[in-house]
Design a protein around this motif. Structure first.
Motif, PDB file in Angstrom:
ATOM      1  N   THR A   1       0.835  -1.202   0.000  1.00 19.36           N
ATOM      2  CA  THR A   1       0.000   0.000   0.000  1.00 19.36           C
ATOM      3  C   THR A   1       0.870   1.253   0.000  1.00 19.36           C
ATOM      4  OG1 THR A   1      -1.686  -1.203   1.253  1.00 19.36           O
ATOM      5  CG2 THR A   1      -1.876   1.193   1.192  1.00 19.36           C
ATOM      6  N   GLY A   2       1.941   1.228   0.810  1.00 21.71           N
ATOM      7  CA  GLY A   2       2.851   2.373   0.855  1.00 21.71           C
ATOM      8  C   GLY A   2       3.552   2.614  -0.472  1.00 21.71           C
ATOM      9  N   ILE A   3       3.962   1.533  -1.143  1.00 24.99           N
ATOM     10  CA  ILE A   3       4.612   1.654  -2.452  1.00 24.99           C
ATOM     11  C   ILE A   3       3.649   2.274  -3.463  1.00 24.99           C
ATOM     12  CG2 ILE A   3       5.503   0.326  -4.419  1.00 24.99           C
ATOM     13  CD1 ILE A   3       7.495   0.578  -2.158  1.00 24.99           C
ATOM     14  N   TYR A   4       2.419   1.780  -3.487  1.00 22.93           N
ATOM     15  CA  TYR A   4       1.421   2.284  -4.441  1.00 22.93           C
ATOM     16  C   TYR A   4       1.087   3.749  -4.167  1.00 22.93           C
ATOM     17  CZ  TYR A   4      -3.008   2.867  -6.893  1.00 22.93           C
ATOM     18  OH  TYR A   4      -4.013   3.339  -7.699  1.00 22.93           O
ATOM     19  N   GLN A   5       0.936   4.096  -2.887  1.00 26.35           N
ATOM     20  CA  GLN A   5       0.610   5.480  -2.541  1.00 26.35           C
ATOM     21  C   GLN A   5       1.754   6.429  -2.900  1.00 26.35           C
ATOM     22  OE1 GLN A   5      -2.115   7.296  -1.269  1.00 26.35           O
ATOM     23  NE2 GLN A   5      -3.097   5.458  -2.086  1.00 26.35           N
ATOM     24  N   ALA A   6       2.996   5.965  -2.766  1.00 20.71           N
ATOM     25  CA  ALA A   6       4.143   6.793  -3.176  1.00 20.71           C
ATOM     26  C   ALA A   6       4.074   7.083  -4.666  1.00 20.71           C
ATOM     27  CB  ALA A   6       5.446   6.087  -2.833  1.00 20.71           C
ATOM     28  N   ALA A   7       3.764   6.064  -5.473  1.00 22.55           N
ATOM     29  CA  ALA A   7       3.636   6.259  -6.919  1.00 22.55           C
ATOM     30  C   ALA A   7       2.452   7.163  -7.246  1.00 22.55           C
ATOM     31  CB  ALA A   7       3.467   4.899  -7.611  1.00 22.55           C
TER      32      ALA A   7
ATOM     33  N   LEU B   1      14.802  10.566  -5.618  1.00 28.12           N
ATOM     34  CA  LEU B   1      15.011  11.900  -5.055  1.00 28.12           C
ATOM     35  C   LEU B   1      14.029  12.204  -3.940  1.00 28.12           C
ATOM     36  CD1 LEU B   1      16.391  14.738  -5.268  1.00 28.12           C
ATOM     37  CD2 LEU B   1      14.554  15.337  -6.865  1.00 28.12           C
ATOM     38  N   ILE B   2      12.758  11.870  -4.152  1.00 24.63           N
ATOM     39  CA  ILE B   2      11.704  12.278  -3.220  1.00 24.63           C
ATOM     40  C   ILE B   2      11.488  11.262  -2.110  1.00 24.63           C
ATOM     41  CG2 ILE B   2       9.240  12.823  -3.025  1.00 24.63           C
ATOM     42  CD1 ILE B   2       9.419  13.952  -5.874  1.00 24.63           C
ATOM     43  N   PHE B   3      11.480   9.962  -2.460  1.00 23.15           N
ATOM     44  CA  PHE B   3      11.122   8.950  -1.464  1.00 23.15           C
ATOM     45  C   PHE B   3      12.297   8.112  -0.970  1.00 23.15           C
ATOM     46  CE2 PHE B   3       7.134   9.641  -3.831  1.00 23.15           C
ATOM     47  CZ  PHE B   3       6.296   9.966  -2.773  1.00 23.15           C
ATOM     48  N   GLY B   4      13.390   8.066  -1.735  1.00 21.40           N
ATOM     49  CA  GLY B   4      14.545   7.297  -1.303  1.00 21.40           C
ATOM     50  C   GLY B   4      14.560   5.890  -1.880  1.00 21.40           C
ATOM     51  N   SER B   5      15.672   5.188  -1.650  1.00 24.84           N
ATOM     52  CA  SER B   5      15.880   3.864  -2.240  1.00 24.84           C
ATOM     53  C   SER B   5      14.889   2.823  -1.737  1.00 24.84           C
ATOM     54  CB  SER B   5      17.308   3.394  -1.956  1.00 24.84           C
ATOM     55  OG  SER B   5      17.544   3.343  -0.546  1.00 24.84           O
ATOM     56  N   ALA B   6      14.339   3.033  -0.556  1.00 32.96           N
ATOM     57  CA  ALA B   6      13.375   2.068  -0.011  1.00 32.96           C
ATOM     58  C   ALA B   6      12.112   1.977  -0.859  1.00 32.96           C
ATOM     59  CB  ALA B   6      13.016   2.449   1.426  1.00 32.96           C
ATOM     60  N   TYR B   7      11.877   2.999  -1.673  1.00 39.30           N
ATOM     61  CA  TYR B   7      10.674   3.039  -2.499  1.00 39.30           C
ATOM     62  C   TYR B   7      10.980   2.752  -3.972  1.00 39.30           C
ATOM     63  CZ  TYR B   7       7.885   4.988   1.299  1.00 39.30           C
ATOM     64  OH  TYR B   7       7.216   5.163   2.486  1.00 39.30           O
ATOM     65  N   SER B   8      12.082   2.080  -4.243  1.00 39.07           N
ATOM     66  CA  SER B   8      12.451   1.813  -5.638  1.00 39.07           C
ATOM     67  C   SER B   8      11.383   0.990  -6.363  1.00 39.07           C
ATOM     68  CB  SER B   8      13.799   1.091  -5.703  1.00 39.07           C
ATOM     69  OG  SER B   8      13.753  -0.130  -4.983  1.00 39.07           O
TER      70      SER B   8
END
Length: 410
Positions: free
Chosen positions: A251-257, A319-326
């Motif tokens: 859910t966090g990955i999708y919301q970041a996108a 840039l915005i979310f960091g490598s954890a959100y690749s």
């Protein structure tokens, strides 16, 4: 090249720039307000604030937007019955806003007992926010129908500025809580309502409402209401389904996108404010079609801009979310395909509603969008997680907007 330069000088471009500029400034103020609230309140209390406000906004957007859209539509026509219809829109806002506010107060205790007991006090303030939101948007609807976009954009900024200053005041005095945060939200609405009321003429109050006025207003507004209710549901449904089927990380990955496309949604809303009164004011279908072609040139350029997410997604996510959100890169690219067509089709949607008056089609399209998204989410998310949710959203947006284009050009 000359035609492009001429188009860039048109009233549509100028009005779009005014509305978009006001919305951008308002969005920045809102972001600053949320930052202060989240920083001071902490996750728990900020969650209560967000949940309380979400209830107010869902109720308001589901049932009020159709009345505002109707006021814009009838006011823009500027004919013999326009003033009666504007007055009836105000009456509906008063009756429905107050009725829902009272219902919210009555249900505050049982609803908070069902969701979370800590919501009890905030929900009583929600009971005030609901009718105030109904009324606050009335002057803006009148201004939009008159194409007074500078004034309308100013009210948008005033609302956000009032809330920001109130929250900042509570923040620096050390008294910012869930309750004072909600009072700050109310303060922005009060400021916008008072200033907006001074900007419009109230001569329409002298008009007498007859049965024909009620019938005409309801005939246009009823399908818009159904459409906006359905839109409110499908606009929030995929996140809940993803959380249930794939867990919080997906859910966090999708919301970041998805966050990359919030400005696209806001820009589409801004363009709708510009397109609605124009389509409503055209006397002949031919005039509306000519304007539709011009407006589509603008939104086509914007759609191409959205597709820049395809090459830029890896850099922006990092840039915005960091490598954890690749893992959000692929969903962002997929979503860009759907949102590119979504912004391109903005004038076609306004044309169907305000020029052709096919509000029943608007409701049906939202129902189909809800159904298609529901089927695709339950099919794709268990196997593909956040990517599946992005595919479902993009396919739904593309399918629905192609349908809208087909109906508009029919």
């Amino acid at each position: 090249m000359l035609k492009v330069l001429e188009f860039l000088k048109t009233k549509t471009i100028k009005d779009s720039a005014v509305v978009s500029g006001g919305m951008v400034f308002s969005t920045l103020l809102s972001a600053a307000t949320i930052f202060l609230l989240a920083r001071w309140l902490g996750p728990g209390d900020f969650g209560l604030y967000a949940a309380s406000l979400a209830i107010a906004v869902i109720v308001t957007d589901s049932l009020e937007l159709a009345i505002s859209g109707s006021v814009v539509n009838f006011g823009a026509k500027n004919n013999a019955s326009s003033q009666k219809l504007i007055k009836y829109g105000l009456i509906l806002k008063l009756a429905l806003g107050l009725g829902l506010g009272i219902l919210a107060a009555v249900l505050a205790k049982p609803v908070s007992g069902w969701i979370n007991p800590a919501l009890n006090q905030p929900l009583y303030l929600v009971a005030l926010i609901i009718p105030l939101n109904f009324l606050m948007r009335f002057p803006r609807s009148v201004l939009q129908s008159q194409r007074r976009f500078w004034a309308d954009s100013s009210l948008e900024v005033i609302t956000s500025l009032g809330r920001f200053l109130s929250v900042a005041g509570f923040y620096f005095s050390g008294s910012l809580t869930v309750i004072t945060g909600l009072w700050a939200y109310l303060s922005g609405a009060v400021a916008a309502l008072m200033i907006g009321s001074a900007l419009i003429s109230w001569k329409f109050l002298k008009e007498r409402i007859d049965q024909e006025t009620r019938r005409h207003f309801f005939q246009f507004q009823k399908w818009l209401t159904i459409g906006f209710i359905l839109a409110a549901i499908h606009g929030r449904m995929d996140t809940a389904i993803l959380l249930k089927l794939a867990g919080p990380a997906a859910t966090g990955i999708y919301q970041a996108a998805f966050r990359f496309f919030m400005p696209v949604m806001q820009l589409a809303a801004a363009l709708s404010l510009v397109f609605a009164p124009r389509f409503a004011s055209f006397v002949t279908r031919q005039e509306a079609r000519i304007y539709l072609k011009k407006a589509a040139k603008l939104t086509l350029l914007l759609g191409l801009g959205v597709l820049l997410m395809l090459p830029l997604a890896p850099w922006l996510v990092s840039l915005i979310f960091g490598s954890a959100y690749s893992s959000a890169v692929l969903p962002a690219r997929i979503l860009s395909l759907g949102f590119a067509l979504f912004i391109v089709m903005a004038p076609f949607t306004a044309y169907l509603i305000y020029s052709v008056n096919r509000t029943r089609v608007f409701a049906l399209i939202n129902f189909l969008q809800l159904l298609l998204l529901l089927i695709l989410d339950y099919w794709l998310i268990p196997n593909f997680g956040a990517v599946g949710a992005a595919i479902a959203s993009a396919v739904t947006l593309i399918s629905v907007n192609l349908l809208i284009m087909g109906l508009a050009l029919k």
